[in-house]
Write a protein that holds these residues in place. Sequence first.
Motif, short mmCIF file in Angstrom:
data_model
loop_
_atom_site.label_atom_id
_atom_site.label_comp_id
_atom_site.label_asym_id
_atom_site.label_seq_id
_atom_site.Cartn_x
_atom_site.Cartn_y
_atom_site.Cartn_z
N ALA A 129 0.83 -1.20 0.00
CA ALA A 129 0.00 0.00 0.00
C ALA A 129 0.87 1.26 0.00
N LYS A 130 0.44 2.25 -0.75
CA LYS A 130 1.12 3.54 -0.81
C LYS A 130 0.18 4.64 -0.33
N PHE A 131 0.76 5.69 0.20
CA PHE A 131 -0.04 6.77 0.76
C PHE A 131 0.54 8.12 0.33
N GLY A 132 -0.33 9.10 0.20
CA GLY A 132 0.16 10.43 -0.14
C GLY A 132 -0.89 11.49 0.10
N LEU A 133 -0.45 12.61 0.65
CA LEU A 133 -1.27 13.80 0.79
C LEU A 133 -0.75 14.79 -0.25
#
Length: 260
Positions: A129-133
């Motif tokens: 899983a990857k995350f970004g704001l």
Amino acid sequence: MTEPLRIERQDRIARVRMDRPALHNAFDDGLIAALTEAFEGLGRDPGVRAVVLEGAGASFSAGADLNWMRGMAAASEEANREDSLRLAKLMRTLDELPKPTIARVHGAAFGGGVGLVACCDIAIGVPAAKFGLTESRLGLLPAVISPYVIAAIGARHARRYFATAEIFDAAEAQRIGLLHDVVAADELDAAVDRQIALLLKAAPFASADAKRLVREVAAAPDRDRLDHDNAALIAALRVSPEGQEGLGAFLDKRSASWAE
């Protein structure tokens, strides 16, 4: 037109699945409205003990739908304000849902998708899983979701990731507090089921109301008032039917009536 959401019931557990896989479960006004309505209904349903939020396809949620963003970019400031308030209502409804919530994060979460993860009481993801704001890349900020993301990861990490818009992995998400656990993809369902089993062993009112207690304690400016409020709460719980059953079961060395 297909429905953007699927709700499945299994015993006392409701699974809410964002179902726009071709668009990576990106937000538009339809998905926002469907999620808000679903959470409001589940919050009122006495037969639901816990809610699992998940996404169909490769991603958990990629944030804002491009066509939706294109339309809002051409809309007035007032229209954008009203649109943002609808997203704010969704996040607050999930954050304050009077049932325990679990985010099952099997894929990428960006922007508002990170907001959904942060609003859930328990968040479990997989290593891929990857995350970004990523809003600052567009000249924007994750303003609407910021109260929930900051509560999850803290102000220091938020200052970094709001400003840089950098993508981070599941290990970093766990380190900063966005995820509670990271498990192999083939163990994700089992990990979610373990949390469900724990929740079902807890008293229904107590597990559902835990988030309200945490929210009020974290925000309380008056420690003397907080002490009195908490003393009143535990006193009321001890003499409530649920408290009496739980205490009686413990003293009698038996399972409480709600336990699986």
